[in-house]
Design a protein around this motif. Structure first.
Motif, PDB file in Angstrom:
ATOM      1  N   ARG A  73      46.035  49.819  54.460  1.00 35.43           N
ATOM      2  CA  ARG A  73      45.496  50.876  53.618  1.00 35.43           C
ATOM      3  C   ARG A  73      44.926  50.255  52.355  1.00 35.43           C
ATOM      4  O   ARG A  73      45.341  49.175  51.914  1.00 35.43           O
ATOM      5  N   SER A  74      43.968  50.939  51.756  1.00 35.16           N
ATOM      6  CA  SER A  74      43.380  50.452  50.509  1.00 35.16           C
ATOM      7  C   SER A  74      44.422  50.519  49.393  1.00 35.16           C
ATOM      8  O   SER A  74      45.508  51.079  49.559  1.00 35.16           O
ATOM      9  N   ARG A  75      44.089  49.960  48.263  1.00 25.30           N
ATOM     10  CA  ARG A  75      45.039  49.939  47.149  1.00 25.30           C
ATOM     11  C   ARG A  75      45.373  51.341  46.639  1.00 25.30           C
ATOM     12  O   ARG A  75      46.380  51.528  45.950  1.00 25.30           O
ATOM     13  N   ALA A  89      40.813  52.462  55.818  1.00 28.93           N
ATOM     14  CA  ALA A  89      39.695  51.639  55.370  1.00 28.93           C
ATOM     15  C   ALA A  89      38.748  51.214  56.489  1.00 28.93           C
ATOM     16  O   ALA A  89      37.842  50.432  56.250  1.00 28.93           O
TER      17      ALA A  89
END
Length: 205
Positions: free
Chosen positions: A34-36, A41
């Motif tokens: 997962r993105s930050r 994503a």
């Protein structure tokens, strides 16, 4: 050469989706990049080096303090670089299931790498199995074969028979309804994964 994993202070969220037996027992979790900010994503559209980085981030986050909590298996999508030992896997053969993404070609280095991992005690899963020539070549090393349940709804059983040929456990992916859950159980799948049994939830380990 830069470190293959981010440091512990750089760990970011991952998503976790449960994998169940057909009798309702927890077998493991798939951990997903997962993105930050915790969002999907579309990693499968990235270049190979960026996909390597996504795999490294997930492995680092899940295993940075030893092993993940609990005793369920941890399924992680793994790119070619980790299979041929250009990048290292964490030493966790009792917990980590190396899930080979569907774009990996079954060249000699990959097949040799799978043999080495199996000999070291790691379990191997083939992701999104559609019986491509590369996936069939990797079947002798597979402990799990994951099949999109939508691909078998109109299938006469050929795909599941082939997936099971070397003795692997069959995992139905993307089980999105109770009707599909019952259908997969009737087709002889061993394990089930999908929103009908638990969505992928972003967690901070």
């Amino acid at each position: 050469m830069p470190a293959p994993y981010p440091s512990a202070t750089e760990a970011q969220p991952v998503a976790r989706q449960p994998i169940w037996t057909t009798t309702g027992e927890l077998h493991g979790y798939e951990y997903l990049y997962r993105s930050r900010i915790g969002r999907p994503a579309q990693v499968d559209r990235w270049s190979a080096p960026l996909q390597d980085g996504a795999t490294a981030c997930v492995l680092s986050t899940v295993f940075q303090h030893g092993e993940p909590p609990g005793d369920a298996l941890a399924f992680v999508n793994v790119t070619r670089s980790f299979l041929v030992h250009d990048l290292p896997l964490p030493f966790a053969p009792g917990r980590l299931v190396v899930e080979v993404v569907e774009t990996v070609a079954a060249d000699r280095r990959v097949l040799d790498g799978l043999a080495v991992l199996r000999a070291a005690g790691y379990r191997i899963a083939l992701d999104d199995f559609v019986a491509s020539a590369d996936q069939v070549a990797m079947l002798p090393f597979a402990d799990y074969v994951k099949v999109d349940c939508r691909d078998v709804e109109a299938d006469t059983g050929r795909l599941t028979r082939l997936a099971r040929r070397e003795g692997a456990l069959l995992v139905a992916e993307r089980v999105s309804s109770d009707a599909r859950r019952r259908r997969c159980a009737d087709l002889g799948f061993d394990l089930l994964q999908g929103d009908a049994l638990g969505r992928a939830v972003t967690v901070q380990l």
